[in-house]
Every structure is written in structure tokens, then in C-alpha cells.
Design an enzyme around this catalytic site. Structure first.
Site: not given
Length: 486
Positions: A155-157, A215, A219, A262-264, A271
Site C-alpha cells: 500500500e502507498f496510502l 515499498k 518510504n 518542507y523543513a520542520g 510508516c
């Protein structure tokens, strides 16, 4: 063709609900009788936008039902999806206990040909183990081994957008191995996903081991991009550069693109942390060092502490007498998932330093308290200085700083004048880079983002002479937004 989905968690419910919406007759099987009862009554044990309405609609139309009867469920499906959890073991490897238990159960009840589909995220070689577990049970029953085939369909959800991801996939990865059932299995999987391939082919066919590794590789790549940008952001803070401008300059290069730049304050969820650890563990078993993936993990663990580090730079290591507000607890918006959420690290760091902490999250309050009681099982007294309140502004009452941890949409354009009036010290530490530093400076609010320049908060002072009162603003909050205490 009928479908059975084994496991009624996040992946299982989204898969079952979406396939039923395409017209398939679906049975969702779970050994948790209470969960099945909840689903049969029309409620959903997880938060995912649109999922409850999707399941209720198709349950009412008779296309999906929920059961804990394994014999019934396995008899029903021509295709059996395995969608159970693969939590990390202590060494970081994926725990396949649930997957192999399901495989054995399938083997005990098979009567006719079934296509077994691994939907769970599993390490390379799991399909072979599933095949062996089913074959062992068939041998015990004196049954032939040609009653099944095993394929991989990872899955790629994305949590918060899972239904859209399933119904509008950019690709569908299916792994099949050569064997007596190859043509049959490929035809069945082709029929299952035919609705998504009408205009152009989205299914990517490959062998099982390649599908299993795809997969993890996907990720790990996305996680690496996040950690890389966080490193750039931390350097930008030291050099007086702005990572948001850097992101735009990088993303304009079509070889790079804008996604996941996006940095954070770090990634979390079910996942990225689990899958990067499992990939590193798999590599070690085969004598290989995944240096980039290992570094990705290390950077992320450090990044979860970056907001507290920024606060400590201005307030000192001892935060006693200070009240810190948190906006957002879930690891990302549109979910209540607290697994590996940066907020869990931040809350521990703040409480260990003596701060009082008041938090708000529009969805994740209940799951957050479950997670925090687990985190503080050895020192529950620290949670006496923590509470979750029913509104964002309530969290700011008397606060010495606001830490923004989750980019919920209702945090994007707040009333800064009202915020400033409520806070004892108008200081925002923005872990998701939502706000314009110059605009806040013009309002007289100190601001520290991640890679957005730290010169804006030089000379910041905190008044510890009178500790803020630690109590909810609303003495009798409405039932729909009850204050949650530890």
C-alpha cells in the site's frame, strides 16, 4: 470476484471500503470482537477523513460486512488480503508474527483456490514465509499445495488522504513470481484493479521480492528528503538564510521537484520511522550498511528536539515557572495517529525541564493521552503538569511560548492580536514554518521557525516572578470539547 480483507486496522479498512465502493463484495475479518462490533454498529475505531461515510454507505448497500468468523471470511473471498500490523521489534526489524499467524489460519481453512495478497508492509522474503506457513497447514490436513498463490501488493496510502490515494493511485505495484498460477494470479489482480487502468496503465508488474523492497525504498527516499531539508534548515539558521526561499529555489529544478522539501520538527507516524528501521535491519542481516538511511533516522531523532532546543536557547535549561503552549499533537494533520509523533518527545523534554504544558489538537486528544500515559508509565507524576484543552486560544492563556507541532489548517491564519493579548510572553516557535517572520515582528511578537532566521528573537526575556495559574479557562466546557487531564 469476492474479496476478504484480514485485519481491520488503517490499511484494511481503507482497502475494504474502497474496493466495496468499486462494487466488490467485501468481508473484513478481525479477531478483535469489540472492534467488529463497533464497525457493525456504523462507527470507526480510527480517524481518517471520509472513511466512516464510505464504510456506512457500502455497509447499508450490502457490499461490505465485518466479522470475526475466520471460516466464513476465508470461504467468502476469492482474493484474501493480509492487512495486519508489522510493528518494529526491539532491534528495529519488522515483527511478522501477525502476518504469519494469518497465513497459518488461511492454511487451516482453505478449501478451494485463493489468491493471497500481502498488503501489509513487510521485508523482502515475507511472501516466501507466508507461502511456507500456508503449505505447512495444508500438509497437516493432507491437502494439496496448489490451492493458493501469494502475491505482493504494497500500500502507498498517506494518512489523512488515504481514500483519495487508493481511488486515484499514481501507481499500483503488484509482485508475482513465476509458477503454475502466474497467469491466473495476474488475471485476478488485473481484474481487481481494472477500474484504475481504463485510461492509462497504472499497474507496475514485477517479481515479488522487488515489490516488497519497492515499498521500503519509496518510504526511505521520502524520509531522506525530509531529513536532508531539516539539515539544510538548521544550517540556514546559523548562516542567516531562509529555508523557505531555498526550498523554492531547489524545487524549481524539475530533477528535484517540490515534494517533501518542507523543513520542520521531524517526521513520525506508522510508516517512515518503522520502515527505515526495518530497511536498515534487513540490510544488516545481509551484511550491508545502509548509511544514508541510518543517517536519515539519526537526523530525524535529533530534529524532534529542535523546538525545545530553540526554546532553551532563550529561556535556559530550567523551564520551571514557565507555561508552554502546544498546537498540534498528532504526527500530521487529518489524523489522530500518535505513533512516533514529535509531540511525544517535545512533551517529555519540556516536563523534564520543569515546564507546565498546555496542548490543543482538534482530533488527537484521546489518542494523545493514551500514548502519553504509556510514555510516562515510570514517572506519571510529570503528567500532573500537563493538560489538553478544548481550543487553540485556551492553550495560550498565560503562555510564555507557543510551539507549533502539527500544521492543521485552522492554525494557518490565526488571530495574532488575540494570541498576543492572551500570552504572557508573545513568542512563537514554529515547527512547521506556517507564519511570516516579518509580519509577526511588526506585531511585536517574537518568532523562531526552523531555518527561518533566529535573529528575530534576540534579547527575549521571560518573567518567572509569577507562575501562571494552571487551570482550564472554561470551568464547564461543553461535552463536545472536554478538557483532558492526565
Amino acid at each position: 470476484m469476492r474479496v476478504t480483507v484480514i485485519g481491520s486496522g488503517y490499511v484494511g479498512l481503507v482497502t475494504g471500503g474502497c474496493l466495496s465502493d468499486l462494487g466488490f463484495k467485501v468481508v473484513c475479518l478481525d479477531k478483535d470482537a469489540e472492534k467488529i462490533r463497533t464497525l457493525q454498529e456504523g462507527d470507526v475505531p480510527i480517524f481518517e477523513p471520509g472513511l466512516k461515510a464510505l464504510l456506512n454507505k457500502n455497509q447499508a448497500d450490502g457490499r461490505i460486512r465485518f466479522t470475526s468468523d475466520a471460516v466464513d471470511a476465508i470461504d467468502h473471498g476469492d482474493v484474501l488480503f493480509i492487512a495486519v500490523g508489522t510493528p518494529p521489534s526491539e532491534d528495529g526489524s519488522a515483527d511478522l508474527g501477525h502476518v504469519l499467524s494469518v497465513a497459518s489460519m488461511v492454511g487451516r481453512h482453505l478449501k478451494s483456490f485463493k489468491l493471497v495478497v500481502n498488503k501489509s508492509t513487510v521485508p523482502v522474503g515475507t511472501a516466501d514465509q507466508v507461502r511456507s506457513a500456508i503449505a505447512h497447514e495444508l500438509t497437516q490436513r493432507g491437502m494439496p499445495h496448489d490451492l493458493f498463490d501469494v502475491v505482493s501488493n504494497p500500500e502507498f496510502l498517506k494518512e489523512g488522504a488515504a481514500i483519495d490515494d487508493f481511488m486515484r493511485p499514481d501507481r499500483i505495484v503488484v509482485g508475482l513470481d513465476e509458477g503454475p498460477h502466474h497467469a491466473r494470479s495476474q488475471r485476478m489482480m488485473g481484474d481487481l484493479y481494472a477500474s484504475f487502468n481504463r485510461h492509462h496503465a497504472r499497474t507496475v508488474w514485477m517479481d515479488v521480492r522487488s515489490a516488497e523492497l519497492t515499498k521500503y525504498a519509496a518510504n526511505a527516499m521520502l524520509a531522506a528528503r525530509i531529513s536532508f531539508m531539516n539539515e539544510i534548515a538548521n544550517l540556514a539558521d546559523e548562516l542567516g538564510a531562509d529555508v523557505d526561499q531555498i526550498r523554492r529555489g531547489m524545487g524549481a529544478d524539475e530533477r528535484i521537484g517540490y515534494g517533501f522539501l518542507y523543513a520542520g520538527c521531524g517526521y513520525g507516524g506508522s510508516c517512515f520511522p518503522k520502515d527505515t528501521q526495518a530497511l536498515v535491519s534487513t540490510a544488516k542481516l545481509h551484511g550491508h550498511d545502509m548509511a544514508v538511511v541510518s543517517a536519515t533516522e539519526s537526523v530525524n531523532e535529533r530534529q524532534k528536539r529542535i523546538l525545545v532546543d530553540r526554546l532553551v536557547q532563550h529561556a535556559g535549561e530550567d523551564l520551571s515557572g514557565l507555561k508552554i503552549a502546544l498546537w498540534g499533537l498528532a504526527f500530521k494533520p487529518n489524523t489522530d495517529d500518535m505513533r512516533e509523533a514529535p509531540s511525544r518527545v517535545v512533551i517529555r523534554e519540556l516536563l523534564m525541564r520543569g515546564a507546565q504544558v498546555t496542548a490543543y489538537d482538534p482530533v488527537a486528544s484521546i489518542e494523545a493521552m493514551k500514548a502519553l500515559r504509556e510514555d510516562f508509565a515510570q514517572d506519571p507524576e510529570l503528567l500532573q503538569r500537563f493538560e489538553i484543552v478544548p481550543s487553540d486560544l485556551q492553550a495560550l492563556q498565560g503562555a510564555d511560548a507557543l510551539l507549533v507541532l502539527t500544521e492543521w489548517k485552522n492554525f494557518h491564519n490565526p488571530d495574532f492580536e488575540a494570541m498576543k493579548a492572551l500570552m504572557r510572553t508573545p513568542f512563537i516557535v514554529d515547527g512547521r514554518n506556517l507564519y511570516n517572520p516579518q509580519a509577526l515582528l511588526a506585531l511585536g511578537m517574537a518568532y523562531q521557525g526552523v531555518g527561518r532566521r533566529n535573529a528575530l528573537v534576540q534579547g527575549l526575556r521571560f518573567d518567572r516572578s509569577q507562575a501562571p495559574l494552571f487551570k482550564p479557562m472554561l470551568e464547564n466546557p461543553p461535552p463536545s470539547c472536554t478538557t483532558v487531564h492526565a
